[in-house]
Design an enzyme around this catalytic site. Structure first.
Site, PDB file in Angstrom:
ATOM      1  CG  HIS A 132      -2.117  -0.870   1.063  1.00  0.00           C
ATOM      2  ND1 HIS A 132      -2.090  -2.196   1.425  1.00  0.00           N
ATOM      3  CD2 HIS A 132      -3.367  -0.651   0.573  1.00  0.00           C
ATOM      4  CE1 HIS A 132      -3.267  -2.748   1.174  1.00  0.00           C
ATOM      5  NE2 HIS A 132      -4.058  -1.837   0.645  1.00  0.00           N
ATOM      6  CE  LYS A 144      -4.033  -0.502   4.768  1.00  0.00           C
ATOM      7  NZ  LYS A 144      -5.322   0.085   5.180  1.00  0.00           N
TER       8      LYS A 144
HETATM    9  N1  LIG Z   1     -12.905  -1.275   2.627  1.00  0.00           N
HETATM   10  C1  LIG Z   1     -12.304  -0.675   1.592  1.00  0.00           C
HETATM   11  O1  LIG Z   1     -12.544  -0.968   0.415  1.00  0.00           O
HETATM   12  C2  LIG Z   1     -11.323   0.406   1.859  1.00  0.00           C
HETATM   13  C3  LIG Z   1     -11.064   0.779   3.137  1.00  0.00           C
HETATM   14  N2  LIG Z   1     -10.213   1.815   3.395  1.00  0.00           N
HETATM   15  C4  LIG Z   1     -10.078   2.188   4.776  1.00  0.00           C
HETATM   16  O2  LIG Z   1     -10.827   3.371   4.972  1.00  0.00           O
HETATM   17  C5  LIG Z   1     -10.197   4.162   5.978  1.00  0.00           C
HETATM   18  C6  LIG Z   1      -9.923   5.552   5.419  1.00  0.00           C
HETATM   19  O3  LIG Z   1      -8.978   5.466   4.388  1.00  0.00           O
HETATM   20  P1  LIG Z   1      -8.434   6.789   3.660  1.00  0.00           P
HETATM   21  O4  LIG Z   1      -9.560   7.514   3.017  1.00  0.00           O
HETATM   22  O5  LIG Z   1      -7.284   6.388   2.830  1.00  0.00           O
HETATM   23  O6  LIG Z   1      -7.904   7.605   4.939  1.00  0.00           O
HETATM   24  P2  LIG Z   1      -7.690   9.153   5.164  1.00  0.00           P
HETATM   25  O7  LIG Z   1      -6.722   9.278   6.289  1.00  0.00           O
HETATM   26  O8  LIG Z   1      -7.387   9.835   3.866  1.00  0.00           O
HETATM   27  O9  LIG Z   1      -9.137   9.669   5.658  1.00  0.00           O
HETATM   28  C7  LIG Z   1      -9.648   9.420   6.928  1.00  0.00           C
HETATM   29  C8  LIG Z   1     -10.872  10.275   7.132  1.00  0.00           C
HETATM   30  O10 LIG Z   1     -11.419  10.006   8.421  1.00  0.00           O
HETATM   31  C9  LIG Z   1     -11.496  11.231   9.169  1.00  0.00           C
HETATM   32  N3  LIG Z   1     -11.264  10.964  10.587  1.00  0.00           N
HETATM   33  C10 LIG Z   1     -10.153  10.478  11.160  1.00  0.00           C
HETATM   34  N4  LIG Z   1     -10.304  10.373  12.495  1.00  0.00           N
HETATM   35  C11 LIG Z   1     -11.544  10.831  12.772  1.00  0.00           C
HETATM   36  C12 LIG Z   1     -12.307  10.978  13.964  1.00  0.00           C
HETATM   37  N5  LIG Z   1     -11.805  10.617  15.150  1.00  0.00           N
HETATM   38  N6  LIG Z   1     -13.570  11.457  13.863  1.00  0.00           N
HETATM   39  C13 LIG Z   1     -14.092  11.809  12.666  1.00  0.00           C
HETATM   40  N7  LIG Z   1     -13.406  11.695  11.494  1.00  0.00           N
HETATM   41  C14 LIG Z   1     -12.150  11.216  11.554  1.00  0.00           C
HETATM   42  C15 LIG Z   1     -10.421  12.133   8.569  1.00  0.00           C
HETATM   43  O11 LIG Z   1     -10.702  13.483   8.891  1.00  0.00           O
HETATM   44  P3  LIG Z   1      -9.506  14.594   8.825  1.00  0.00           P
HETATM   45  O12 LIG Z   1      -9.219  14.747   7.346  1.00  0.00           O
HETATM   46  O13 LIG Z   1     -10.088  15.825   9.413  1.00  0.00           O
HETATM   47  O14 LIG Z   1      -8.374  14.005   9.594  1.00  0.00           O
HETATM   48  C16 LIG Z   1     -10.595  11.794   7.095  1.00  0.00           C
HETATM   49  O15 LIG Z   1     -11.713  12.460   6.563  1.00  0.00           O
HETATM   50  C17 LIG Z   1      -8.948   3.397   6.400  1.00  0.00           C
HETATM   51  O16 LIG Z   1      -9.264   2.594   7.521  1.00  0.00           O
HETATM   52  C18 LIG Z   1      -8.673   2.506   5.197  1.00  0.00           C
HETATM   53  O17 LIG Z   1      -7.953   1.357   5.505  1.00  0.00           O
HETATM   54  C19 LIG Z   1      -9.577   2.492   2.408  1.00  0.00           C
HETATM   55  C20 LIG Z   1      -9.766   2.130   1.108  1.00  0.00           C
HETATM   56  C21 LIG Z   1     -10.644   1.049   0.731  1.00  0.00           C
HETATM   57  O1  LIG Z   2      -5.969   2.128   3.277  1.00  0.00           O
HETATM   58  C1  LIG Z   2      -6.124   1.806   2.075  1.00  0.00           C
HETATM   59  O2  LIG Z   2      -5.737   2.519   1.139  1.00  0.00           O
HETATM   60  C2  LIG Z   2      -6.828   0.553   1.797  1.00  0.00           C
HETATM   61  N1  LIG Z   2      -7.333  -0.098   2.807  1.00  0.00           N
HETATM   62  C3  LIG Z   2      -8.095  -1.282   2.758  1.00  0.00           C
HETATM   63  C4  LIG Z   2      -7.427  -2.391   3.556  1.00  0.00           C
HETATM   64  O3  LIG Z   2      -6.857  -2.125   4.609  1.00  0.00           O
HETATM   65  O4  LIG Z   2      -7.484  -3.542   3.129  1.00  0.00           O
HETATM   66  C5  LIG Z   2      -8.501  -1.676   1.362  1.00  0.00           C
HETATM   67  C6  LIG Z   2      -7.562  -1.292   0.265  1.00  0.00           C
HETATM   68  O5  LIG Z   2      -6.566  -2.246   0.146  1.00  0.00           O
HETATM   69  C7  LIG Z   2      -7.012   0.115   0.405  1.00  0.00           C
END
Ligand SMILES: NC(=O)C1=CN([C@@H]2O[C@H](COP(=O)(O)OP(=O)(O)OC[C@H]3O[C@@H](n4cnc5c(N)ncnc54)[C@H](OP(=O)(O)O)[C@@H]3O)[C@@H](O)[C@H]2O)C=CC1
Ligand SMILES: O=C(O)C1=N[C@H](C(=O)O)C[C@H](O)C1
Length: 257
Positions: free
Chosen positions: A146, A150
């Site tokens: 990744h 991450k």
């Molecule tokens: N299931 C799937 O297909 C996928 C899952 N993911 C998962 O999704 C999650 C987010 O990924 P990603 O978008 O890359 O992460 P980012 O760090 O880019 O975004 C996280 C978001 O959550 C907000 N946030 C963080 N802490 C808090 C809190 N305590 N209260 C409210 N809001 C909060 C952040 O706000 P702020 O910007 O203000 O910090 C931001 O908007 C991760 O756990 C990732 O692993 C990611 C991709 C695919």
């Molecule tokens: O944090 C990411 O970017 C992603 N998180 C998910 C995971 O933890 O598996 C899904 C994807 O791989 C991207």
């Protein structure tokens, strides 16, 4: 129109979800939860809030790409706060306590939890189960790669793949998973399943499940090449979930796999 609320709206995936919703014919962006501030221009009438209760009140279904702490707050609003809306949860790195809370909440509202919202990984999970069972003597090793930002490791997807492998062999993943090798570690034990994480650059997400034997090996790989694969997948399952009864659903339920 289905009213979609987003938790994690300023994040890498949350902001893509906002873009996806601009051209959707079945769903609109009704509310974004913003932890601090949001720079992005939003459609008129979108409610911007830092109050999780308002997020519930303004949405038919909430999509969550945030952090484990924020997800816990969302689930607590259901279990302790009496909120009743469908939840699509994509956040990874949940603790055991947070996973239990998710189970409890799913008795009260429909929840779809998927560590990866892509169709390809949903199919990969099935292939891994089949290969792990059929190739019983092969050593299983999982590698995930990744982007440098991450924060959780190993990825939720890698853990889910490992669970499919372990379950197919009737093993308890907690007993057989290893996450590193360094020094005089001895020979590989038969049932261990290694899950290794690499981080660097802008890799969207790459998972390889290898099954290794004497004389041959099989590697099953999925590579996400665009991050909106996840936002589009989440939107698709949200539309499916919104009319469902309280329960815990998998992405396979939504995709009919
Ligand atoms: N299931 C799937 O297909 C996928 C899952 N993911 C998962 O999704 C999650 C987010 O990924 P990603 O978008 O890359 O992460 P980012 O760090 O880019 O975004 C996280 C978001 O959550 C907000 N946030 C963080 N802490 C808090 C809190 N305590 N209260 C409210 N809001 C909060 C952040 O706000 P702020 O910007 O203000 O910090 C931001 O908007 C991760 O756990 C990732 O692993 C990611 C991709 C695919
Ligand atoms: O944090 C990411 O970017 C992603 N998180 C998910 C995971 O933890 O598996 C899904 C994807 O791989 C991207």
């Amino acid at each position: 129109m289905i009213k979609i609320g987003i938790l994690g709206s300023t994040g890498r995936v949350g902001s893509l979800l906002i873009d996806d919703l601009k051209n959707d014919s079945e769903a609109i962006l009704s509310c974004v939860h913003v932890f601090d501030k949001i720079e992005k221009v939003l459609p008129d009438d979108t409610v911007v809030t830092n109050d999780i209760n308002i997020l519930f009140d303004e949405s038919d279904v909430i999509i969550d790409f945030s952090s484990p702490v924020a997800t816990e707050e969302l689930l607590s609003a259901v279990v302790e706060g009496g909120k009743r809306k469908a939840l699509v949860i994509a956040t990874t790195g949940l603790s055991k306590h947070q996973q239990n809370l998710l189970l409890e909440a799913s008795k009260l509202v429909p929840i779809l939890y998927a560590t990866n919202m892509s169709l390809g990984v949903a199919v990969l999970n099935k292939l891994v189960a089949l290969a792990s069972k059929t190739l019983r003597d092969f050593d299983i090793e999982i590698v995930e790669q990744h982007h440098r930002y991450k924060v959780d490791s190993p990825s939720g997807t890698a853990l889910t793949l490992a669970e499919h492998a372990a379950n197919a062999r009737e093993l308890d993943l907690d007993n057989v998973r290893i996450s590193g090798r360094d020094g005089q570690i001895g020979a590989r034990t038969k049932d261990e399943i290694a899950v290794m994480a690499l981080r660097g650059g802008d890799i969207v997400g790459r998972h390889t499940v290898g099954l290794y034997n004497d004389g041959e090996f099989l590697e099953l790989n999925h590579t996400a090449t665009a991050r909106n694969t996840f936002s589009k997948g989440a939107l698709k399952v949200a539309k499916w979930l919104v009319k469902k009864d309280a329960n815990l659903y998998s992405i396979n339920d939504a995709l009919g796999l």
